[in-house]
Design a protein around this motif. Structure first.
Motif, short mmCIF file in Angstrom:
data_model
loop_
_atom_site.label_atom_id
_atom_site.label_comp_id
_atom_site.label_asym_id
_atom_site.label_seq_id
_atom_site.Cartn_x
_atom_site.Cartn_y
_atom_site.Cartn_z
N LEU A 153 0.84 -1.19 0.00
CA LEU A 153 0.00 0.00 0.00
C LEU A 153 0.88 1.25 0.00
CD1 LEU A 153 -2.56 -1.07 2.77
CD2 LEU A 153 -2.92 -1.11 0.29
N LEU A 154 0.58 2.18 -0.89
CA LEU A 154 1.33 3.43 -0.97
C LEU A 154 0.85 4.39 0.11
CD1 LEU A 154 3.25 5.45 -2.33
CD2 LEU A 154 1.39 6.02 -3.90
N LEU A 155 1.74 4.80 0.99
CA LEU A 155 1.39 5.71 2.08
C LEU A 155 1.32 7.15 1.57
CD1 LEU A 155 0.95 6.06 5.16
CD2 LEU A 155 3.43 6.38 5.37
N LEU A 156 0.13 7.75 1.64
CA LEU A 156 -0.06 9.11 1.18
C LEU A 156 -0.51 10.06 2.28
CD1 LEU A 156 -1.79 8.63 -2.31
CD2 LEU A 156 0.57 9.30 -1.83
N TYR A 157 -1.00 9.52 3.38
CA TYR A 157 -1.41 10.36 4.52
C TYR A 157 -1.00 9.68 5.81
CZ TYR A 157 -4.32 12.58 8.05
OH TYR A 157 -4.75 13.21 9.18
N LYS A 158 -0.37 10.43 6.69
CA LYS A 158 0.01 9.89 7.99
C LYS A 158 -0.34 10.90 9.07
CE LYS A 158 3.70 7.60 10.57
NZ LYS A 158 5.11 7.13 10.56
N GLY A 159 -1.45 10.62 9.79
CA GLY A 159 -1.84 11.47 10.90
C GLY A 159 -1.31 10.91 12.20
N LYS A 160 -1.84 11.40 13.29
CA LYS A 160 -1.41 10.91 14.61
C LYS A 160 -1.98 9.52 14.89
CE LYS A 160 0.74 14.69 15.92
NZ LYS A 160 2.20 14.71 16.21
N LYS A 161 -3.19 9.26 14.40
CA LYS A 161 -3.86 7.99 14.67
C LYS A 161 -4.20 7.21 13.39
CE LYS A 161 -4.50 8.53 19.21
NZ LYS A 161 -4.07 7.56 20.24
N VAL A 162 -4.31 7.91 12.27
CA VAL A 162 -4.82 7.32 11.04
C VAL A 162 -3.78 7.42 9.92
CG1 VAL A 162 -6.73 7.30 9.38
CG2 VAL A 162 -7.11 8.12 11.72
N ARG A 163 -3.69 6.35 9.12
CA ARG A 163 -2.85 6.38 7.93
C ARG A 163 -3.72 6.16 6.70
NH1 ARG A 163 -0.57 3.10 11.46
NH2 ARG A 163 -0.93 1.18 10.27
N GLY A 164 -3.39 6.86 5.62
CA GLY A 164 -4.13 6.74 4.39
C GLY A 164 -3.26 6.20 3.27
N TYR A 165 -3.81 5.31 2.45
CA TYR A 165 -3.04 4.61 1.43
C TYR A 165 -3.73 4.64 0.08
CZ TYR A 165 -0.90 2.34 5.56
OH TYR A 165 -0.27 2.07 6.76
N LEU A 166 -2.96 4.24 -0.93
CA LEU A 166 -3.47 4.01 -2.27
C LEU A 166 -3.00 2.64 -2.73
CD1 LEU A 166 -4.73 5.13 -5.02
CD2 LEU A 166 -2.38 5.80 -5.57
N SER A 167 -3.88 1.89 -3.37
CA SER A 167 -3.48 0.62 -3.99
C SER A 167 -4.35 0.40 -5.21
CB SER A 167 -3.64 -0.55 -3.01
OG SER A 167 -3.11 -1.75 -3.58
N SER A 168 -3.96 -0.59 -6.00
CA SER A 168 -4.75 -0.88 -7.20
C SER A 168 -4.95 -2.38 -7.34
CB SER A 168 -4.06 -0.33 -8.46
OG SER A 168 -2.84 -1.02 -8.70
N HIS A 169 -6.00 -2.72 -8.06
CA HIS A 169 -6.34 -4.11 -8.32
C HIS A 169 -6.62 -4.23 -9.82
CE1 HIS A 169 -8.68 -7.85 -8.35
NE2 HIS A 169 -8.17 -8.11 -7.16
N PRO A 170 -6.18 -5.32 -10.47
CA PRO A 170 -6.37 -5.43 -11.92
C PRO A 170 -7.82 -5.37 -12.36
CG PRO A 170 -5.64 -7.52 -10.98
CD PRO A 170 -5.45 -6.49 -9.92
N LEU A 171 -8.76 -5.76 -11.50
CA LEU A 171 -10.18 -5.72 -11.85
C LEU A 171 -10.89 -4.49 -11.28
CD1 LEU A 171 -11.26 -9.45 -11.38
CD2 LEU A 171 -10.73 -8.25 -13.51
N TYR A 172 -10.52 -4.08 -10.07
CA TYR A 172 -11.25 -3.02 -9.38
C TYR A 172 -10.56 -1.66 -9.45
CZ TYR A 172 -13.39 -7.26 -7.63
OH TYR A 172 -13.99 -8.50 -7.56
N GLY A 173 -9.39 -1.61 -10.04
CA GLY A 173 -8.70 -0.33 -10.23
C GLY A 173 -8.12 0.23 -8.94
N PHE A 174 -7.84 1.54 -8.96
CA PHE A 174 -7.26 2.23 -7.81
C PHE A 174 -8.33 2.45 -6.72
CE2 PHE A 174 -4.16 3.67 -11.03
CZ PHE A 174 -2.98 3.37 -10.36
N LYS A 175 -7.90 2.32 -5.47
CA LYS A 175 -8.76 2.64 -4.34
C LYS A 175 -7.93 3.27 -3.22
CE LYS A 175 -12.56 -0.67 -4.86
NZ LYS A 175 -13.41 -1.70 -4.19
N TYR A 176 -8.59 4.16 -2.45
CA TYR A 176 -7.98 4.74 -1.26
C TYR A 176 -8.37 3.88 -0.05
CZ TYR A 176 -7.18 9.06 -3.91
OH TYR A 176 -6.77 9.99 -4.84
N PHE A 177 -7.44 3.76 0.90
CA PHE A 177 -7.64 2.95 2.10
C PHE A 177 -7.29 3.76 3.34
CE2 PHE A 177 -6.94 0.07 -1.35
CZ PHE A 177 -7.66 -1.07 -1.07
N PHE A 178 -7.80 3.31 4.48
CA PHE A 178 -7.36 3.88 5.75
C PHE A 178 -7.10 2.75 6.73
CE2 PHE A 178 -11.74 3.15 6.83
CZ PHE A 178 -11.78 3.02 8.21
N MET A 179 -6.26 3.02 7.74
CA MET A 179 -5.94 2.00 8.72
C MET A 179 -5.51 2.65 10.02
SD MET A 179 -3.41 -1.29 8.23
CE MET A 179 -3.58 -2.73 9.33
#
Length: 224
Positions: A132-158
């Motif tokens: 997962l590509l890390l694009l946002y890093k807060g104090k508690k939350v991290r935001g990512y980007l990834s892609s899937h050959p069928l579903y394309g790019f999506k943003y994630f949080f963790m």
């Protein structure tokens, strides 16, 4: 070209004041359009090379980490039959990549389990960790980007206590009432997010794709 789509998404996120979390790595080679990479393994060792993961898609093949890849494939160059090194995602902690024609733009990837289904849907968690590509890093939350050959790019949080990263939005999708419901379903466990999501505008989302994560981070900091 997939590389240009990828860089465009990253540029949009950077305009929203989100930094790429990547450490400096010395540039050693010049190979156009291939991702130069340094993998930091969980055992403390590192490996450097060029990613050779090639994922076919409806709009052409590309050299990018993809959710379908359970292993990162590296080569020391770009010769057709050159020997490769394979490292399972489960052995990788993080990875730094860049394109040789843009050596100052580096990307940090983290190996994490990921759920590609949006909130309210049956979970679709990959059986292997995903880069997962890390694009946002807060104090508690991290935001990512990834892609899937069928579903394309999506943003994630963790969050640290989550078993896997969760998809919450797709790049370039128009923010409408259906997308608003998806966000409400995704963040239902945080009641304080409801009022914010209900007043969120498409202009805010377009300007700052990770604005909902920034708000969630603020809420978690207040509550903890």
């Amino acid at each position: 070209m997939k590389k240009n789509v990828f860089l465009l998404i990253v540029a949009i996120c950077m305009m929203g004041s989100f930094s790429l979390m990547a450490q400096e790595t010395e540039k050693k080679k010049e190979i156009k359009d291939w991702m130069h990479a340094v993998a930091y393994k969980k055992d403390g060792t590192t490996f450097e090379g060029y990613l050779k993961n090639i994922t076919p898609a409806l709009y052409g093949s590309y050299h990018l980490p993809d959710a379908s890849d359970s292993t990162m494939i590296f080569t020391k160059g770009n010769k057709l039959f050159e020997r490769t090194t394979r490292i399972p995602n489960s052995e990788i902690d993080s990875m730094v990549t860049w394109y040789d024609d843009k050596p100052d733009l580096k990307f940090k990837w983290e190996s994490r389990p990921a759920n590609f289904a949006f909130g309210g849907s049956k979970p679709f968690v990959m059986e292997h960790p995903v880069m997962l590509l890390l694009l946002y890093k807060g104090k508690k939350v991290r935001g990512y980007l990834s892609s899937h050959p069928l579903y394309g790019f999506k943003y994630f949080f963790m969050l640290d206590d989550m078993p896997y990263a969760m998809a919450f939005m797709k790049p370039f999708q128009k923010f409408n009432e259906r997308r608003r419901k998806t966000l409400l379903d995704t963040f239902y466990m945080y009641p304080e997010m409801e009022a914010y999501i209900k007043t969120l505008t498409k202009e805010e989302v377009k300007r700052n794709p990770f604005c909902v994560l920034k708000k969630l981070d603020e809420i978690l900091l207040i509550n903890n």
